[in-house]
Design an enzyme around this catalytic site. Structure first.
Site, PDB file in Angstrom:
ATOM      1  N   CYS A 133     -41.883-117.361 -16.586  1.00 16.01           N
ATOM      2  CA  CYS A 133     -40.964-116.717 -15.633  1.00 16.01           C
ATOM      3  C   CYS A 133     -39.774-116.090 -16.348  1.00 16.01           C
ATOM      4  CB  CYS A 133     -40.487-117.752 -14.624  1.00 16.01           C
ATOM      5  SG  CYS A 133     -39.323-117.088 -13.431  1.00 16.01           S
ATOM      6  N   CYS A 136     -36.498-116.455 -14.533  1.00 12.31           N
ATOM      7  CA  CYS A 136     -35.860-117.776 -14.655  1.00 12.31           C
ATOM      8  C   CYS A 136     -35.280-117.975 -16.056  1.00 12.31           C
ATOM      9  CB  CYS A 136     -36.866-118.891 -14.417  1.00 12.31           C
ATOM     10  SG  CYS A 136     -38.006-118.616 -13.073  1.00 12.31           S
ATOM     11  N   ASP A 137     -36.010-117.568 -17.086  1.00  8.28           N
ATOM     12  CA  ASP A 137     -35.674-117.978 -18.448  1.00  8.28           C
ATOM     13  C   ASP A 137     -35.202-116.844 -19.365  1.00  8.28           C
ATOM     14  OD1 ASP A 137     -36.486-120.506 -17.700  1.00  8.28           O
ATOM     15  OD2 ASP A 137     -38.552-120.168 -18.337  1.00  8.28           O
TER      16      ASP A 137
END
Ligand code: NAP
Length: 318
Positions: A133, A136-137
């Site tokens: 992701c 997300c990261d």
């Protein structure tokens, strides 16, 4: 006992909730104990969902759908369905928190899960350089060198997004042409930070506790080489999430839940399925939403034709 229980909180689940709620069926939607909204929570701008002229952020779209479903009375349970009993006229769902819900009909909208490379230590390095992701990261890879594996829209989207942070982004693809849509291919190919590594698979993850690179195998020559990396984002597609029901409802060879024709009817009466869990092909937010609508209408017809018989004692008095 409820009329309708919906399992899953992606676009198909929320749409099924909106339709069944507006039909007066008081749906209960089992979202998740961790994060509602499904895969769209991990995406950035969605430019192709009709009605949003300037696009909409994936998480915002899911929040809007949830609000719309709740506005008409959908009950949302923030818990995980862990066990289902789908046979017979009363369907039972048990949750991770130990609660039991019963309903006359069920809509399965459990979506799909990220595919893994299947390499040793993939799980161990998850969160330590390996990610599924970028949204997300990605931030953790500011000024770092990263790679994305895959040649579809997800890989292009991840790669393009990662250029906001990383100083260099490789796209590793096992063939020499992409599966992604033209517009997303072009966007990635025109980006000076993105370099394509064609005809290559990731054959090993390097680094002990933290990813330090990957071993690549050329799919044409078989030659191997190493590529130093700080991060690896896996974007090679998804698999339908059927763990809960695979021993109860019929599945297709591709792993999706089998439905009758264009309907959402599964092999069990009163059990309907919608969204990515039935769709190996289109897998768009808008097709999932349409599919959720179909499931809601099918559930509604089922409930009408399987009306609970009136209590004979009450009927005799009236
Ligand atoms: P996908 O279209 O199935 O693409 C998966 C890619 O990963 C393919 O290029 C495939 O290679 C590669 N791949 C699969 N298994 C692999 C393995 N074991 N090792 C290496 N490579 C592997 O999946 P997706 O990109 O997640 O897209 C899924 C659906 O969502 C599509 O319909 C897509 O259009 C849609 N989507 C849309 C958007 C958007 O519009 N914003 C964003 C993301 C996704 P091959 O090409 O060789 O098969």
């Amino acid at each position: 006992m409820r009329d309708v229980l919906i399992i899953g909180s992606g676009p198909s689940g929320w749409t099924a909730a909106i339709y069944t709620a507006r039909a007066g069926l008081h749906p209960t939607l089992i979202a998740s104990s961790v994060e509602t909204g499904g895969e769209l929570m991990k995406t950035t701008t969605v430019e192709n969902f009709p009605g949003f002229l300037e696009g909409v952020q994936g998480p915002d779209l899911m929040a809007i759908l949830q609000q719309q479903a709740e506005r008409f009375g959908t009950e949302v349970i923030y818990d995980d369905a862990v066990e289902l009993d789908l046979d017979g006229p009363v369907k039972t769902v048990r949750t991770g928190l130990g609660d039991t819900y019963t309903a006359r009909s069920i809509i399965l909208s459990t979506g799909s899960a990220y595919r893994r490379l299947g390499l040793p230590r993939e799980d161990l390095l998850s969160g330590h350089g390996v990610s599924w992701c970028a949204t997300c990261d990605g931030f953790f890879f500011t000024d770092k060198v990263v790679a994305v594996v895959g040649g579809g829209d997800s890989a292009m989207e991840e790669a393009t997004f990662l250029t906001r942070f990383a100083k260099q982004v490789y796209v590793i693809h096992r063939r020499d042409s992409l599966r992604a849509s033209q517009i997303m291919q072009k966007r990635a190919q025109d980006d000076p930070k993105i370099t394509f590594v064609w005809n290559s698979t990731v054959s090993a993850l390097l680094g002990t506790d933290q990813l330090s690179g990957v071993e690549l195998t050329d799919t044409v020559t078989g030659e191997q080489r190493q590529l130093d990396l700080d991060g690896l984002f896996v974007a090679i597609g998804n698999d339908p999430r059927t763990e809960l029901v695979k021993d109860q409802v019929a599945l297709e060879d591709n792993g999706c839940i089998r439905v009758e024709g264009r309907s959402s009817r599964t092999s069990i009466p009163g059990v309907f399925a919608a969204g990515d869990v039935i769709d190996p092909t289109y897998r768009q937010a808008i097709t999932a939403a349409g599919s959720g609508c179909v499931a809601a209408l099918d559930a509604q017809s089922y409930l009408i034709s399987h009306a609970v018989p009136a209590d004979p004692a009450v009927a005799a008095q009236s």
